[in-house]
Design a protein around this motif. Structure first.
Motif, PDB file in Angstrom:
ATOM      1  N   LEU A   1       0.476 -10.523 -10.030  1.00 34.39           N
ATOM      2  CA  LEU A   1      -0.007  -9.117  -9.488  1.00 34.39           C
ATOM      3  C   LEU A   1      -1.555  -9.389  -9.463  1.00 34.39           C
ATOM      4  CD1 LEU A   1       2.141  -6.529 -11.293  1.00 34.39           C
ATOM      5  CD2 LEU A   1       2.119  -7.171  -9.020  1.00 34.39           C
ATOM      6  N   ASN A   2      -1.899  -9.983 -10.688  1.00 35.74           N
ATOM      7  CA  ASN A   2      -3.598 -10.057 -10.675  1.00 35.74           C
ATOM      8  C   ASN A   2      -4.137 -10.939  -9.620  1.00 35.74           C
ATOM      9  OD1 ASN A   2      -4.357  -8.527 -12.818  1.00 35.74           O
ATOM     10  ND2 ASN A   2      -3.783 -10.259 -14.278  1.00 35.74           N
ATOM     11  N   SER A   3      -3.236 -11.872  -9.066  1.00 36.44           N
ATOM     12  CA  SER A   3      -3.892 -12.786  -8.079  1.00 36.44           C
ATOM     13  C   SER A   3      -3.517 -12.188  -6.683  1.00 36.44           C
ATOM     14  CB  SER A   3      -3.113 -13.986  -8.021  1.00 36.44           C
ATOM     15  OG  SER A   3      -1.659 -13.774  -7.637  1.00 36.44           O
ATOM     16  N   THR A   4      -2.930 -11.013  -6.789  1.00 35.46           N
ATOM     17  CA  THR A   4      -2.682 -10.331  -5.198  1.00 35.46           C
ATOM     18  C   THR A   4      -3.239  -9.005  -5.126  1.00 35.46           C
ATOM     19  OG1 THR A   4      -0.413  -9.942  -6.026  1.00 35.46           O
ATOM     20  CG2 THR A   4      -0.666 -11.615  -4.826  1.00 35.46           C
ATOM     21  N   GLY A   5      -4.057  -8.705  -6.047  1.00 36.04           N
ATOM     22  CA  GLY A   5      -5.084  -7.416  -5.813  1.00 36.04           C
ATOM     23  C   GLY A   5      -4.418  -6.294  -6.760  1.00 36.04           C
TER      24      GLY A   5
END
Length: 321
Positions: free
Chosen positions: A66-70
């Motif tokens: 989730l962090n790496s996809t916004g």
């Protein structure tokens, strides 16, 4: 004694078992999943993801995705939460709690605490009648009929189902955010993908050598310049404009074709109208040009001004591919 054949069959059976469990998740994508996804999307805070045991490990992976996809996300270990880490939960956060049974002692203690400040709680569980499911605003069903474990004990199918459900949530959020490859690169500037989408020619040639000869330079001077700068090429520059290039291949062909070259100049053997590229171009675009024309160097020019040479070896060394 288990034979090599038996080992292969056991492995295949485990993979098939997990595959079947994942396939059945399609039936659990319902209005609850939609509502949970919208809750995370509309959240003005972060997505706090918690769990214990193997579910905690899956929670950490979902947080990373989730962090790496916004979608800003934070991992909260269920056992640590009740010993002070609950302080990281803010009123605007949405909480995702992961537990196969939904009835473990830590989860029973934690769920009321997660709900006391009015946070939306999403439960990811394989038991819709569990304490977690009944205490959640929305439930992501990850029910599996059995584990791949021969004793039906070790979390295998169940953790895989949690992982896949988390990925499904992440992909939906990416679509809702219209998250692009360029957005992805912002969070991965050090990886190969980030470099492919962010690294520009000027970043690699700003401090590079600029092999240069004039059109009237002798072949000796040309050979010396190519050898000294070690880029296998030199630009031929006249009136501050690149009018041609000479590669080490041009030198070899000249030597094969002529017995003497003392009277020749750079102009006589240069390749006119060389392939040029702007320093603002992406390095990946430069690589594709090299690939298309089967060349290993590109002359970098900024509004007519010679800036240097980009070599294929530099691209490979940078780890762009």
């Amino acid at each position: 004694m288990i034979s090599n054949h038996d080992i292969k069959e056991i492995a295949k059976k485990a993979i098939e078992s997990e595959s079947e469990s994942i396939k059945k998740l399609v039936d659990y994508i319902d209005d609850q999943f939609v509502a949970a996804t919208q809750a995370v999307y509309n959240c003005s805070g972060r997505c706090i993801i918690t769990g214990i045991g193997k579910s905690a490990i899956i929670a950490q992976k979902i947080v990373a995705t989730l962090n790496s996809t916004g979608t800003p996300s934070v991992f909260l270990h269920a056992s640590e939460a009740i010993h002070g880490d609950l302080g990281m939960v803010q009123a605007q956060d949405v909480i995702l709690c992961i537990s196969k049974s939904g009835n473990s002692p830590e989860i029973k203690v934690l769920v009321p605490l997660l709900k006391r400040d009015g946070n939306i709680l999403i439960g990811m569980t394989g038991n819709r009648n569990s304490f977690l499911a009944k205490g959640s605003d929305f439930v992501l069903d990850t029910t599996v009929e059995q584990e791949a474990c021969p004793n039906n004990l070790a979390p295998t199918n169940s953790t895989t189902a949690q992982l896949v459900m988390g990925d499904a949530l992440a992909v939906c959020l990416m679509e809702l955010r219209q998250f692009t490859a360029q957005d992805f690169a912002k969070y991965h500037p050090g990886g190969a993908l980030g470099k492919q989408l962010l690294l520009r020619v000027g970043d690699m040639t700003e401090h590079s050598l600029k092999p240069t000869v004039s059109p009237d330079s002798s072949i000796k001077k040309v050979i010396f310049e190519i050898s000294e700068k070690r880029l296998g090429v030199t630009a031929v520059v006249e009136n501050d404009q690149v009018i041609g290039i000479i590669t080490d291949g041009d030198i070899r062909r000249m030597l094969n074709e002529r017995d003497t070259f003392m009277e020749l100049t750079a102009r006589d053997i240069m390749t006119q109208n060389p392939k040029l590229i702007s320093p603002t171009a992406l390095v990946m675009d430069a690589f594709h040009i090299m690939e298309d024309f089967k060349i290993t160097q590109l002359v970098v020019v900024d509004h007519g001004q010679y800036k240097g040479v980009l070599h294929l070896h530099d691209i490979l060394k940078e780890g762009v591919l």
